[in-house]
Design an enzyme around this catalytic site. Structure first.
Site, PDB file in Angstrom:
ATOM      1  N   HIS A 128       0.896  -1.059   0.105  1.00  0.00           N
ATOM      2  CA  HIS A 128      -0.147   0.033   0.183  1.00  0.00           C
ATOM      3  C   HIS A 128       0.876   1.324  -0.017  1.00  0.00           C
ATOM      4  CE1 HIS A 128      -4.259   1.448   1.131  1.00  0.00           C
ATOM      5  NE2 HIS A 128      -3.713   2.381   0.851  1.00  0.00           N
ATOM      6  N   GLU A 173      -4.230  -0.160  -5.268  1.00  0.00           N
ATOM      7  CA  GLU A 173      -4.529   0.950  -6.209  1.00  0.00           C
ATOM      8  C   GLU A 173      -3.173   1.239  -7.003  1.00  0.00           C
ATOM      9  OE1 GLU A 173      -6.226   4.242  -4.251  1.00  0.00           O
ATOM     10  OE2 GLU A 173      -8.100   3.297  -3.627  1.00  0.00           O
TER      11      GLU A 173
HETATM   12  C1  FCB Z   1      -7.563   5.255  -1.218  1.00  0.00           C
HETATM   13  C2  FCB Z   1      -6.387   4.932  -0.226  1.00  0.00           C
HETATM   14  C3  FCB Z   1      -6.368   4.898   1.072  1.00  0.00           C
HETATM   15  C4  FCB Z   1      -6.952   6.400   1.634  1.00  0.00           C
HETATM   16  C5  FCB Z   1      -8.429   6.443   0.931  1.00  0.00           C
HETATM   17  C6  FCB Z   1      -9.123   7.732   1.341  1.00  0.00           C
HETATM   18  O1  FCB Z   1      -7.177   5.927  -2.401  1.00  0.00           O
HETATM   19  O2  FCB Z   1      -6.152   3.617  -0.629  1.00  0.00           O
HETATM   20  O3  FCB Z   1      -5.138   4.692   1.679  1.00  0.00           O
HETATM   21  O4  FCB Z   1      -6.287   7.104   1.595  1.00  0.00           O
HETATM   22  O5  FCB Z   1      -8.081   6.436  -0.387  1.00  0.00           O
END
Ligand code: FCB
Length: 464
Positions: A128, A173
């Site tokens: 992450h 992501e």
């Molecule tokens: C996402 C992220 C997470 C958090 C949310 C609000 O893009 O994965 O870590 O910041 O947004």
């Protein structure tokens, strides 16, 4: 029955539906220099003046490294079946290569023990966004070798922890890591180079595919499930004018299909490669890469916060669009309510997105691995935090999930972002997404009214 009674009717979820909350290592752990952890790109970025809006860093964050037992207690109070958290690569493999740091492994073993004791099942993200700085110094994600380093890390961790964790996702992501990290520079390492961003995206996906293959080879015959989490948007043109429809095709292509298609369909969409041909050729996509990226996965994690409505616009000069190659496309606000992030709230966007995945991609269990909202929550004189807007947001998005299930989507779980307010990347502590309020000075945690509401949902499997 009146319409209002209809809308308020009980909405129940299937037996076995996963109820969870999600967090990420750099946003909560702190203890950045303890027990052998080395800096990640986020340590470097947060310590660079001007990068984080409130000047905060993740040095202490929620001090979760030391307060994990209290946080697991909060999870138990929430009654969630699963806790999605990420492992910090720079804690487990500080230089990005070589043997695992035993002290890092021990921390996660302590956390896993605490979860097990409370009956909360772990759902792990291997990456992450906290790339070891040592690997960024060697070129970061735009360098092909980083994909191999990630796979080595993933396999080493999997070999050690596969018997303790059933659900694994490789990346969270990759869109953000690539396009915000190397495209518009809003995230670490803060590079602004569209070509580097596209190469980074490919190497992230390659790392995912190599990791999936490597993990399966390392532990054959395992019941564990391995997948990936993507952030996706339903993209809608604001008119049916050909230019707007074309703008929507391009944005959907670079933001959604550029990740979904290689993972689930075996290759990059030709139209997307053509769209970005003026930015990069495909020499960085080596023979066999697309096959590797398409290594079969067991589940897809979907993060959804807000929809995307677009139209063709004028080319922005020096603009900072994270939509690579689309800086002539404008995002068009629809007048929906907004969160404290400024993100428009449209629960039906989640329903449309999930249905689209069922229609356009092969059948696969889907989990909403993040959904939630930022609000300016404060502790009132009685020590309470009332956040009815967050309850309404989650309730409405869960109704959208239920509708998608009714329409045949194989949706199996939902995770709220997030447990406690935490270090919200380039916004520091200024944005509060938690079900639990955090006073970052005192580290006092105060469950918000949404926490008791969500606990009821998780325990009963239905919306009250
Ligand atoms: C996402 C992220 C997470 C958090 C949310 C609000 O893009 O994965 O870590 O910041 O947004």
């Amino acid at each position: 029955m009146s319409e209002s009674t209809d809308a308020a009717a009980t909405v129940a979820f299937p037996n076995g539906f996963v109820w969870g909350v999600a967090t990420a290592s750099y946003q909560i752990e702190g203890a950045v220099a303890e027990h052998g952890r080395a800096p990640s790109v986020w340590d470097t970025f947060a310590h660079t003046p001007g990068k984080i809006s409130d000047g905060a860093t993740g040095d202490v964050a929620c001090d979760h490294y030391h307060r994990y037992a209290e946080d697991v207690g909060l999870l138990a109070d929430l009654g969630v079946s699963h806790y999605r958290f990420s492992l910090a690569w720079p804690r487990l493999q500080p230089s990005g290569r070589g043997p695992l740091n035993q002290a890092g492994v021990d921390f996660y073993l302590r956390l896993l023990d605490a979860l097990q004791e409370k009956g909360v099942r772990p759902w792990v993200t291997l990456y992450h966004w906290d790339l070891p700085q040592a690997l960024e110094d060697e070129g970061g994600w735009p360098a092909r070798d980083t994909a191999y380093r990630f796979a080595d890390y993933a396999v080493a961790v999997y070999e050690r922890l596969h018997d303790r964790i059933g659900d694994w996702t490789t990346l969270n992501e990759p869109w953000c890591s690539a396009y915000l990290g190397y495209g518009n520079g809003q995230h670490a390492p803060g590079v602004r180079d569209e070509r580097a961003a596209l190469h980074a995206a490919h190497h992230l996906l390659l790392g995912h595919g190599l990791a999936v293959r490597g993990m399966r080879a390392a532990v054959p015959d395992s019941d564990n499930r391995i997948g990936i989490t993507l952030n996706l948007w339903p993209v809608t043109p604001v008119t049916q004018e050909p230019a707007d429809v074309e703008a929507a095709r391009r944005v959907d292509g670079i933001n959604n299909r550029a990740f979904l298609d290689p993972v689930l369909k075996g290759g990059y969409p030709a139209d997307v490669l053509a769209d970005v041909a003026h930015i990069t050729d495909t020499a960085h996509v080596k023979p066999g890469d697309e096959e590797t990226i398409a290594a079969p996965i067991d589940l897809l994690g979907v993060n959804y916060y807000s929809p995307s409505y677009v139209r063709a616009g004028a080319k922005k000069v020096g603009g900072a669009s994270p939509w690579i190659g689309c800086d002539d496309v404008e995002s068009v606000p629809q007048g929906f309510p907004r969160t404290d992030m400024g993100w428009e709230v449209e629960p039906d966007g989640l329903h449309r997105l999930l249905v689209r995945l069922r229609q356009d991609y092969r059948p696969l269990p889907i989990y909403v691995t993040e959904n939630g909202m930022a609000l300016r929550d404060t502790v009132d004189a009685d020590g309470r935090v009332e956040d009815p807007d967050r309850i309404a947001y989650i309730d409405a998005h869960l109704r959208a999930c239920r509708q998608a299930i009714d329409e045949g989507v194989d949706l199996r779980g939902y995770f709220v972002w997030t447990l406690t307010d935490n270090f919200e990347w380039s916004f520091g502590f200024s944005k509060r997404f938690g079900l639990v309020h955090l006073d970052a000075e005192t580290q006092v945690r105060t469950p918000k009214s949404s926490a008791s509401w969500y606990a009821q949902v998780a325990r009963t499997g239905q919306l009250p």
